[in-house]
Enzyme design. Sequence first.
Site, short mmCIF file in Angstrom:
data_model
loop_
_atom_site.label_atom_id
_atom_site.label_comp_id
_atom_site.label_asym_id
_atom_site.label_seq_id
_atom_site.Cartn_x
_atom_site.Cartn_y
_atom_site.Cartn_z
N HIS A 14 0.83 -1.21 0.00
CA HIS A 14 0.00 0.00 0.00
C HIS A 14 0.87 1.26 0.00
CE1 HIS A 14 -3.00 -2.63 2.40
NE2 HIS A 14 -3.59 -2.40 1.26
N LYS A 68 -15.47 -8.85 5.90
CA LYS A 68 -14.42 -9.30 6.81
C LYS A 68 -14.54 -8.59 8.15
CE LYS A 68 -11.25 -8.84 2.96
NZ LYS A 68 -10.12 -8.05 2.55
N ARG A 78 -2.59 -6.08 -8.11
CA ARG A 78 -1.53 -7.05 -7.90
C ARG A 78 -1.54 -8.14 -8.94
NH1 ARG A 78 -3.31 -7.71 -1.86
NH2 ARG A 78 -5.15 -7.10 -3.03
N SER A 98 -2.84 -7.72 3.08
CA SER A 98 -3.13 -7.54 4.51
C SER A 98 -3.58 -8.85 5.13
CB SER A 98 -4.22 -6.49 4.70
OG SER A 98 -3.81 -5.25 4.19
P1 ADP Z 1 -9.89 -3.58 0.05
O1 ADP Z 1 -10.34 -4.24 1.30
O2 ADP Z 1 -10.77 -2.46 -0.43
O3 ADP Z 1 -9.44 -4.52 -1.06
P2 ADP Z 1 -7.15 -3.23 0.77
O4 ADP Z 1 -6.75 -2.49 1.98
O5 ADP Z 1 -6.98 -4.71 0.79
O6 ADP Z 1 -8.61 -2.79 0.48
O7 ADP Z 1 -6.39 -2.66 -0.49
C1 ADP Z 1 -6.58 -1.32 -0.92
C2 ADP Z 1 -6.00 -1.17 -2.30
O8 ADP Z 1 -4.60 -1.42 -2.28
C3 ADP Z 1 -6.58 -2.13 -3.33
O9 ADP Z 1 -6.67 -1.46 -4.57
C4 ADP Z 1 -5.53 -3.22 -3.40
O10 ADP Z 1 -5.55 -3.86 -4.66
C5 ADP Z 1 -4.26 -2.44 -3.21
N1 ADP Z 1 -3.17 -3.25 -2.69
C6 ADP Z 1 -3.16 -4.05 -1.61
N2 ADP Z 1 -1.97 -4.68 -1.45
C7 ADP Z 1 -1.19 -4.27 -2.48
C8 ADP Z 1 0.15 -4.57 -2.92
N3 ADP Z 1 0.90 -5.44 -2.27
N4 ADP Z 1 0.60 -3.96 -4.03
C9 ADP Z 1 -0.19 -3.10 -4.70
N5 ADP Z 1 -1.45 -2.78 -4.36
C10 ADP Z 1 -1.95 -3.35 -3.27
#
Ligand code: ADP
Length: 162
Positions: A21, A45, A94, A132
């Site tokens: 992120h 979740k 990703r 995450s």
């Molecule tokens: P959500 O629960 O809305 O998917 P996340 O917190 O999991 O939110 O992720 C927020 C954004 O960050 C999403 O667009 C996700 O694809 C992106 N993201 C999460 N991990 C990575 C990573 N390792 N590399 C690039 N983008 C990421």
Amino acid sequence: MERGKKRAIYPGSFDPITFGHIDIAQRSLKIFDELIIAIGDNRNKDPLFSKAQRLAQINEIFSENDAVQAVMFDGLLVDLARQLEVFTVVRGLRAVSDFEFEFQLSSFNRKMEPRVESFFMMTSEKYFYISSSMVRQVASLGGDISDFVPPNVSADLKNHRR
Ligand code: ADP
């Protein structure tokens, strides 16, 4: 904040925020002047950290960077966009598996609020495998997650386990 600046919202659950992120946030600042990290909850979740805890983690990480601001939100992203008058949304991609969901989400958002445009940034090869949920899982089993999250998040995960 000043007018005329290019601002974008980076929404997500950030439960917890990872180096993946942070990388997207930092790289997006090559294009946008200001980034608003918007911390929401994923209805599917149960959160590990409260939104207030996630806000504190993110504020600490970006404390030296005035271009990044973090907010908590409930409800629809389009409502937050209208409230902030920021209609540009940044999301990270990703894998192919992210694409389908993101495509549907951005289409829904634009249908609800035509001013919303989503920008997708490809993950860097260093972080493509970080999520995450994987971090939460490894941490809950006592694994070392210091390669995936900053030290303050790592410490919070350890405290949470105790
Ligand atoms: P959500 O629960 O809305 O998917 P996340 O917190 O999991 O939110 O992720 C927020 C954004 O960050 C999403 O667009 C996700 O694809 C992106 N993201 C999460 N991990 C990575 C990573 N390792 N590399 C690039 N983008 C990421």
